[in-house]
Design a protein around this motif. Structure first.
Motif, PDB file in Angstrom:
ATOM      1  N   ALA A  47       0.714  -1.246   0.116  1.00 59.93           N
ATOM      2  CA  ALA A  47       0.163  -0.041   0.024  1.00 59.93           C
ATOM      3  C   ALA A  47       0.763   1.296   0.031  1.00 59.93           C
ATOM      4  CB  ALA A  47      -0.888  -0.079   1.036  1.00 59.93           C
ATOM      5  N   THR A  48       2.059   1.075   0.540  1.00 58.11           N
ATOM      6  CA  THR A  48       3.012   2.279   0.579  1.00 58.11           C
ATOM      7  C   THR A  48       3.279   2.770  -0.910  1.00 58.11           C
ATOM      8  OG1 THR A  48       5.123   1.028   0.849  1.00 58.11           O
ATOM      9  CG2 THR A  48       3.722   1.820   2.742  1.00 58.11           C
ATOM     10  N   THR A  49       3.124   2.125  -1.873  1.00 56.58           N
ATOM     11  CA  THR A  49       3.506   2.239  -3.324  1.00 56.58           C
ATOM     12  C   THR A  49       2.208   2.772  -4.038  1.00 56.58           C
ATOM     13  OG1 THR A  49       2.850   0.167  -4.069  1.00 56.58           O
ATOM     14  CG2 THR A  49       5.199   0.375  -3.126  1.00 56.58           C
ATOM     15  N   TRP A  50       1.193   2.925  -3.474  1.00 56.82           N
ATOM     16  CA  TRP A  50      -0.097   3.722  -4.153  1.00 56.82           C
ATOM     17  C   TRP A  50      -0.178   5.159  -3.821  1.00 56.82           C
ATOM     18  CZ3 TRP A  50      -3.366  -0.611  -1.559  1.00 56.82           C
ATOM     19  CH2 TRP A  50      -2.938  -1.873  -1.893  1.00 56.82           C
ATOM     20  N   SER A  51      -1.371   5.465  -4.287  1.00 62.27           N
ATOM     21  CA  SER A  51      -1.497   6.862  -4.064  1.00 62.27           C
ATOM     22  C   SER A  51      -2.271   6.835  -2.563  1.00 62.27           C
ATOM     23  CB  SER A  51      -2.778   7.319  -4.904  1.00 62.27           C
ATOM     24  OG  SER A  51      -3.437   8.503  -4.287  1.00 62.27           O
ATOM     25  N   GLN A  52      -1.889   8.008  -1.792  1.00 56.76           N
ATOM     26  CA  GLN A  52      -2.247   8.108  -0.473  1.00 56.76           C
ATOM     27  C   GLN A  52      -3.667   7.879  -0.228  1.00 56.76           C
ATOM     28  OE1 GLN A  52      -0.203  11.197   1.588  1.00 56.76           O
ATOM     29  NE2 GLN A  52       1.641  10.457   1.022  1.00 56.76           N
ATOM     30  N   SER A  53      -4.745   8.421  -1.414  1.00 54.90           N
ATOM     31  CA  SER A  53      -6.051   8.189  -0.976  1.00 54.90           C
ATOM     32  C   SER A  53      -6.625   6.859  -1.270  1.00 54.90           C
ATOM     33  CB  SER A  53      -6.470   9.174  -2.333  1.00 54.90           C
ATOM     34  OG  SER A  53      -6.241   8.489  -3.569  1.00 54.90           O
ATOM     35  N   ILE A  54      -5.593   5.982  -1.622  1.00 50.37           N
ATOM     36  CA  ILE A  54      -6.332   4.444  -1.777  1.00 50.37           C
ATOM     37  C   ILE A  54      -6.018   3.768  -0.278  1.00 50.37           C
ATOM     38  CG2 ILE A  54      -5.911   2.279  -3.011  1.00 50.37           C
ATOM     39  CD1 ILE A  54      -7.392   4.807  -4.539  1.00 50.37           C
ATOM     40  N   THR A  55      -7.196   3.008   0.379  1.00 51.56           N
ATOM     41  CA  THR A  55      -6.801   2.379   1.270  1.00 51.56           C
ATOM     42  C   THR A  55      -6.768   0.730   1.012  1.00 51.56           C
ATOM     43  OG1 THR A  55      -9.280   2.049   1.560  1.00 51.56           O
ATOM     44  CG2 THR A  55      -8.301   3.861   2.798  1.00 51.56           C
ATOM     45  N   VAL A  56      -6.262   0.098   1.884  1.00 51.42           N
ATOM     46  CA  VAL A  56      -6.135  -1.550   1.731  1.00 51.42           C
ATOM     47  C   VAL A  56      -6.893  -2.243   2.759  1.00 51.42           C
ATOM     48  CG1 VAL A  56      -3.904  -1.592   2.973  1.00 51.42           C
ATOM     49  CG2 VAL A  56      -4.485  -3.328   1.378  1.00 51.42           C
ATOM     50  N   ALA A  57      -7.677  -3.007   2.349  1.00 53.44           N
ATOM     51  CA  ALA A  57      -8.609  -4.051   3.322  1.00 53.44           C
ATOM     52  C   ALA A  57      -7.956  -5.341   3.303  1.00 53.44           C
ATOM     53  CB  ALA A  57     -10.026  -3.985   2.641  1.00 53.44           C
ATOM     54  N   VAL A  58      -7.990  -5.689   4.643  1.00 53.76           N
ATOM     55  CA  VAL A  58      -7.327  -6.962   4.693  1.00 53.76           C
ATOM     56  C   VAL A  58      -8.368  -7.743   5.870  1.00 53.76           C
ATOM     57  CG1 VAL A  58      -5.212  -8.231   5.852  1.00 53.76           C
ATOM     58  CG2 VAL A  58      -4.818  -6.237   4.645  1.00 53.76           C
ATOM     59  N   GLY A  59      -8.694  -9.117   5.372  1.00 60.47           N
ATOM     60  CA  GLY A  59      -9.548  -9.828   6.463  1.00 60.47           C
ATOM     61  C   GLY A  59      -8.452 -10.622   7.436  1.00 60.47           C
TER      62      GLY A  59
END
Length: 312
Positions: free
Chosen positions: A133-145
């Motif tokens: 996620a650190t390589t994406w735009s700061q507006s994009i979240t990551v969801a983990v189950g």
């Protein structure tokens, strides 16, 4: 006292000639009786031995998979149902088995829970997703189950904190998915963990809501930021007016509580239209976005999504 029994039966000479062989065959039959719900009996069948051997092989391979780095994360977009913008990415675990090909979690995670590997695998997923996620735009979240076993260990919050710190990822960009099963456990312990996650800035998501395990009161009592509506409820709306009424009620409840609602498993334009008309705020599924490896995310994040008709 209420006494029950499960029975496995082996018959000589068909199932073995020695005491050891007969006991082994009877034990396999007993395993099937217990798996069938207990209180029943099964005679041994050769297929049981074949299945047991396959399970042993899979267990051996699974223990090697973490060391040999055979796991991979694929990401699927979470789409705003109104304007088609990407709200975040959902991390999906895959296992590149050397002989059986690409395996879904349903094919190996139950075994991982049985043999004590589920927490290690889940922690790897969490760390890798935060790092990606650190390589994406700061507006994009990551969801983990997360695995229910992680909640049972009461170490989830500390694991999340370590993963965020290691990746230098703000907690606000991570979403943790919680299954309804977890809410049926010790409420005070679960609430303590959820509160600790919120203190880290992490968003807490109820996964697969609508399967009948959790109640609406639990949605109100726990600090959820998002409700993921199970795809089975969405599919049922095609043939059941009551299911559609429930879908609308969840959307209205979410809106009134300030909770985002996401419809899981959107596979057709009709389902997308239904979600939008019933007030769902976001969607996820193969109709909108395929699950892709991290190396292909640039194309996915640059795509446009026409939620009025279909994905482009």
């Amino acid at each position: 006292m209420n006494v029950g029994a499960s029975i496995g039966i082996a018959v000589a000479p068909r199932d073995g000639l020695t005491r050891g062989d007969l006991l082994k065959s009877a034990d396999l039959a007993l395993y099937y009786s217990k798996a069938a719900g207990r209180g029943v009996f099964h005679f041994f069948e050769p297929a049981m031995a074949d299945k047991a051997r396959q399970r042993q092989i899979l267990e051996f391979d699974l223990r090697k998979a973490l060391v040999l780095r055979q796991f991979e994360l694929r990401y699927q977009a979470k789409i705003n149902a109104e304007d088609g913008s990407i709200l975040g990415l959902i991390a999906l675990l895959r296992w590149h088995h050397p002989e059986r090909g690409l395996l879904l979690p349903v094919e190996f995670m139950p075994l991982a829970e049985e043999i004590g590997l589920a927490i290690s695998i889940s922690e790897w997923v969490l760390k890798r997703a935060c790092r990606d996620a650190t390589t994406w735009s700061q507006s994009i979240t990551v969801a983990v189950g997360v695995s229910p076993l992680q909640f049972a260990s009461e170490k989830l919050a500390s694991s999340v904190e370590r993963a965020l710190h290691s990746a230098e990822l703000p907690g606000s960009r991570l979403e943790i998915g919680v299954t309804e099963e977890i809410l049926l456990r010790n409420n005070s312990s679960v609430l303590k963990t959820l509160t600790a996650l919120k203190e880290l800035g992490v968003k807490v998501v109820m996964d697969s809501f609508g399967t009948g395990l959790a109640s609406l009161s639990q949605v109100v009592n726990f600090p959820f930021d998002q409700i993921n509506i199970d795809h089975s409820l969405l599919q049922a709306t095609q043939r059941d007016a009551k299911s559609r009424a429930i879908l609308r009620a969840i959307a209205v409840l979410g809106e009134s509580l300030g909770i985002v609602t996401l419809a899981e498993g959107v596979e057709t334009s009709e389902q997308l239209t239904r979600v939008r008309s019933d007030g769902g705020s976001s969607v996820q599924g193969f109709y909108c976005s395929k699950a892709v490896p991290a190396g292909e995310l640039a194309a996915l994040l640059g795509a446009s999504f026409n939620v009025s008709h279909r994905t482009t």
